[in-house]
Write an enzyme that holds these catalytic residues in place. Structure first.
Site, PDB file in Angstrom:
ATOM      1  CD  GLN A  37      -3.125   0.685   0.006  1.00  0.00           C
ATOM      2  OE1 GLN A  37      -2.571   1.719  -0.376  1.00  0.00           O
ATOM      3  NE2 GLN A  37      -4.380   0.413  -0.295  1.00  0.00           N
ATOM      4  CD  GLN A  68     -11.579   6.832   1.259  1.00  0.00           C
ATOM      5  OE1 GLN A  68     -10.702   6.081   1.656  1.00  0.00           O
ATOM      6  NE2 GLN A  68     -11.574   8.114   1.526  1.00  0.00           N
ATOM      7  CG  LEU A  82     -19.637  -8.774   0.145  1.00  0.00           C
ATOM      8  CD1 LEU A  82     -18.976 -10.118   0.439  1.00  0.00           C
ATOM      9  CD2 LEU A  82     -20.521  -8.370   1.327  1.00  0.00           C
ATOM     10  CB  CYS A  98      -1.451  19.670   9.930  1.00  0.00           C
ATOM     11  SG  CYS A  98       0.202  20.262  10.162  1.00  0.00           S
TER      12      CYS A  98
HETATM   13  P1  NAD Z   1      -9.977  -1.256   4.186  1.00  0.00           P
HETATM   14  O1  NAD Z   1      -9.696  -2.509   3.455  1.00  0.00           O
HETATM   15  O2  NAD Z   1      -9.424  -1.051   5.550  1.00  0.00           O
HETATM   16  O3  NAD Z   1     -11.566  -1.018   4.278  1.00  0.00           O
HETATM   17  C1  NAD Z   1     -12.447  -1.224   3.189  1.00  0.00           C
HETATM   18  C2  NAD Z   1     -13.855  -1.430   3.746  1.00  0.00           C
HETATM   19  O4  NAD Z   1     -14.750  -1.617   2.649  1.00  0.00           O
HETATM   20  C3  NAD Z   1     -13.955  -2.659   4.626  1.00  0.00           C
HETATM   21  O5  NAD Z   1     -14.420  -2.294   5.915  1.00  0.00           O
HETATM   22  C4  NAD Z   1     -14.931  -3.558   3.888  1.00  0.00           C
HETATM   23  O6  NAD Z   1     -15.761  -4.288   4.766  1.00  0.00           O
HETATM   24  C5  NAD Z   1     -15.724  -2.566   3.066  1.00  0.00           C
HETATM   25  N1  NAD Z   1     -16.366  -3.144   1.877  1.00  0.00           N
HETATM   26  C6  NAD Z   1     -15.832  -3.951   0.923  1.00  0.00           C
HETATM   27  N2  NAD Z   1     -16.761  -4.257  -0.004  1.00  0.00           N
HETATM   28  C7  NAD Z   1     -17.906  -3.625   0.357  1.00  0.00           C
HETATM   29  C8  NAD Z   1     -19.192  -3.556  -0.201  1.00  0.00           C
HETATM   30  N3  NAD Z   1     -19.495  -4.171  -1.352  1.00  0.00           N
HETATM   31  N4  NAD Z   1     -20.140  -2.833   0.453  1.00  0.00           N
HETATM   32  C9  NAD Z   1     -19.880  -2.211   1.628  1.00  0.00           C
HETATM   33  N5  NAD Z   1     -18.642  -2.244   2.197  1.00  0.00           N
HETATM   34  C10 NAD Z   1     -17.674  -2.936   1.557  1.00  0.00           C
HETATM   35  O7  NAD Z   1      -9.494  -0.091   3.209  1.00  0.00           O
HETATM   36  P2  NAD Z   1      -9.182   1.451   3.538  1.00  0.00           P
HETATM   37  O8  NAD Z   1      -7.828   1.583   4.099  1.00  0.00           O
HETATM   38  O9  NAD Z   1     -10.321   2.049   4.288  1.00  0.00           O
HETATM   39  O10 NAD Z   1      -9.150   2.049   2.066  1.00  0.00           O
HETATM   40  C11 NAD Z   1     -10.334   2.086   1.286  1.00  0.00           C
HETATM   41  C12 NAD Z   1     -10.030   2.461  -0.145  1.00  0.00           C
HETATM   42  O11 NAD Z   1      -9.664   3.829  -0.236  1.00  0.00           O
HETATM   43  C13 NAD Z   1      -8.890   1.661  -0.763  1.00  0.00           C
HETATM   44  O12 NAD Z   1      -9.190   1.361  -2.099  1.00  0.00           O
HETATM   45  C14 NAD Z   1      -7.745   2.594  -0.669  1.00  0.00           C
HETATM   46  O13 NAD Z   1      -6.750   2.303  -1.627  1.00  0.00           O
HETATM   47  C15 NAD Z   1      -8.423   3.919  -0.932  1.00  0.00           C
HETATM   48  N6  NAD Z   1      -7.678   5.037  -0.341  1.00  0.00           N
HETATM   49  C16 NAD Z   1      -8.049   6.295  -0.663  1.00  0.00           C
HETATM   50  C17 NAD Z   1      -7.363   7.370  -0.118  1.00  0.00           C
HETATM   51  C18 NAD Z   1      -7.746   8.773  -0.389  1.00  0.00           C
HETATM   52  O14 NAD Z   1      -7.061   9.674  -0.042  1.00  0.00           O
HETATM   53  N7  NAD Z   1      -8.860   9.013  -0.958  1.00  0.00           N
HETATM   54  C19 NAD Z   1      -6.303   7.157   0.729  1.00  0.00           C
HETATM   55  C20 NAD Z   1      -5.981   5.871   1.068  1.00  0.00           C
HETATM   56  C21 NAD Z   1      -6.693   4.833   0.548  1.00  0.00           C
END
Ligand code: NAD
Length: 554
Positions: free
Chosen positions: A126, A259, A269, A405
């Site tokens: 990651q 997210q 899922l 920050c």
């Molecule tokens: P994580 O794996 O900790 O959490 C993902 C969550 O999504 C889990 O709790 C899971 O149960 C849920 N999930 C999966 N499929 C689902 C569905 N069909 N319906 C409902 N819930 C569902 O991941 P994270 O660390 O929270 O990261 C989430 C995403 O955001 C990743 O793709 C990551 O790469 C991305 N991300 C974005 C940023 C940003 O700045 N925007 C930063 C970091 C990560």
């Protein structure tokens, strides 16, 4: 020792390594796996789907052992979570160099990655999992807060009061969404299919309440919206099922994003699979599971586009869900923008990004003192002051106390030098590890996220993060990393990170001044090169040298 066990970074001033630079790497590696910090510590998974801190427990033990004996002129090399060598370098060199998950272009896909991972040859790092500067959900909180503040400024008169935001994913990063929305005075309705994710966010005070059903969630949301009262609501379920249903029923939603771990189809899922069976179904038939997950994401994204057509503000929050939906054949997947071109790019032009630090003492009072130092250093920055105050009141520390920050070019070095002075004077109980997310202004090539829709079309040019890593090595960072696939998944990003340790020595001060100037400086020059006016003004005003803009003959 072998196999899973609880890991926690030591606190206090007693060293188990030969110096603070090595001790910091050791503590931050351990801190990433602290059960308070990591989402699945027994599997060495820190956050973001399967983002890991070490390849396996044997590699973890070898890294701990090596860091403890590492000298001031030695560097440990880490290849995808496994220590593969120790080389003699010099005291200005990083103590650790890390390369995680990198694959050659034509092989850079999940299928090949998983084949190699199954052979024990690689791991998914990651962004801050495999580079040991993850600080829990707070790490993303301020960025998420800033993004929702930008949404409020763009569309809702500067506040989210009286609006409902619909999103899914309450994991390590996504769990910041409910608090970021309520900090902007809005109502957040957050779906997750994992009951533990909802409970964890309530426990950590990122989420206010859990609804019993969709109807209950909507009732709570509408009541709070009408009273202009901030509230965040967790709802158990599958987003691919609930979003289309909510759209069809005309749910009164103003803002929609997502997210879930969409970047990795095996962590999303699919419809028709029970959450309890998800892991076994994914392991049994990864290809079939991927197809089903992508088809479900297409339905999820189609509903997001439907909300956009109905007038909601909709954006992709950096998890590649549009790309996955497109792979499943949904043609309008890219109808809504990513959050970087929509809200964040002007900040990147100023070299701004997610600057963070952790107190190696383990003392919350060290962070309170650094918070005060930030307020003293930048008194004119009102939104920063608001953030620091809210964070002090509402952020629950996970693992070693830490703060984030967003600071820009000309600011980060000031903060770093002040912190180093505070360590030197004894004002802080122990040194600080100062780092940042890889999601920064000049450290990423990621055409679906940080570099989406660049002005000059240079979205996929990956020279920038590699130059960023090299300049941080040359400037004296304590550890530097180059990763592939973070955030948006395999084949879609290349990014770099650095951590610099403020141990109070003069040498650390010299290194910090250079690293914390040059690292955000990469953001300024990257955006000057792409033709952004704001970046050009910042370069001119703050003296960032860009040879192609300097006159004179050869
Ligand atoms: P994580 O794996 O900790 O959490 C993902 C969550 O999504 C889990 O709790 C899971 O149960 C849920 N999930 C999966 N499929 C689902 C569905 N069909 N319906 C409902 N819930 C569902 O991941 P994270 O660390 O929270 O990261 C989430 C995403 O955001 C990743 O793709 C990551 O790469 C991305 N991300 C974005 C940023 C940003 O700045 N925007 C930063 C970091 C990560």
């Amino acid at each position: 020792m072998s196999g899973p066990r609880p890991v926690r970074a030591p606190r206090g001033t007693e060293l188990s390594a030969l110096g603070w630079q090595q001790e910091a790497a050791l503590r931050m590696l351990q801190n990433n796996l602290d059960p308070e910090v990591a989402e699945h510590p027994d599997k060495l998974v820190v956050y973001g789907g399967t983002g890991k801190a070490a390849r396996d427990w044997r590699s973890f033990d070898a890294m701990v052992r090596t860091l403890k004996g590492l000298k001031q002129d030695e560097t440990m090399l880490v290849q995808s979570g496994r220590p593969v060598g120790v080389m003699q370098t010099h005291e200005w060199a990083p103590r650790v160099l890390i390369a995680n998950s990198n694959l050659v272009g034509d092989w850079a896909n999940w299928e090949e990655f998983r084949r190699l991972e199954a052979l024990g040859l690689t791991m998914y790092g990651q962004m801050t999992a495999g580079s040991w500067i993850y600080i829990g959900t707070q790490g993303i909180l301020q960025g998420t807060y800033e993004t929702f503040a930008a949404v409020a400024a763009k569309k809702f008169g500067g506040t989210l009061a009286g609006t409902i935001t619909l999103t899914a994913g309450l994991g390590g990063m996504g769990g910041a969404q409910p608090l970021a929305v309520t900090m902007n005075d809005g109502v957040a309705l957050c779906i997750d299919c994992d009951p533990r994710a909802i409970e964890r966010r309530i426990e950590h005070r990122y989420l206010d309440v859990k609804a019993d059903s969709l109807e209950h969630a909507l009732q709570l949301a509408v009541e709070a919206r009408d009273a202009r009262r901030p509230l965040s609501i967790g709802l158990l379920g599958n987003a691919a099922e609930l979003l289309p249903r909510m759209l069809a029923e005309g749910a009164p939603v103003d803002i929609v994003t997502d997210q879930t771990s969409a970047h990795d189809p095996l962590a999303y899922l699919p419809l028709g699979v029970d959450f309890d069976d998800m892991a076994s179904a994914a392991a049994k038939d990864p290809a079939g599971f991927t197809t089903r997950a992508r088809e479900s994401m297409a339905k999820h994204v189609e509903a997001m586009v439907g909300f956009m057509d109905a007038g909601a503000e909709v954006f992709d929050y950096g998890n590649s869900i549009r790309g996955e939906a497109q792979l499943a054949g949904y043609e309008r997947a890219f109808a809504f923008p990513g959050f970087v071109p929509a809200y964040i790019r002007p900040l990147f032009c100023e070299g701004k990004g997610p600057f963070r630090w952790a107190a190696l003492s383990g003392e919350a009072s060290d962070i309170a003192k650094t918070d005060k130092a930030i307020l003293d250093l930048f008194p004119e920055n009102e939104s920063l002051a608001r953030w620091i105050k809210l964070a002090g009141e509402r952020v629950h520390f996970q693992g070693l106390p830490a703060r984030i920050c967003w600071l820009g070019y000309g600011e980060r070095d000031k903060a770093g030098e002040r912190f180093n002075d505070m360590v030197a004077s004894g004002e802080l109980a122990a040194p600080l590890a100062i780092g940042r997310d890889h999601l920064d202004c000049g450290s990423v090539a990621s055409p679906y996220r940080e570099t989406e829709a660049m002005l000059d079309g240079s979205d996929a040019i990956a020279d920038w993060p590699l130059l960023n890593a090299m300049v941080n090595v040359a400037s004296g960072a304590s550890w530097v990393s180059i990763h592939h696939g973070g955030g948006v998944g395999m084949g879609r990003s290349i990014h770099a990170g650095q951590v610099s340790v403020a141990d109070g020595t003069k040498l650390a001060g010299e290194k910090i001044r250079r690293v914390l100037t040059n690292d955000p400086g990469m953001g300024v020059i990257r955006h000057v090169d792409a033709g952004y006016d704001i970046a050009e003004s910042v370069a001119d005003e703050r003296g960032v040298r860009v040879p192609m803009r300097e006159g004179g003959d050869a």
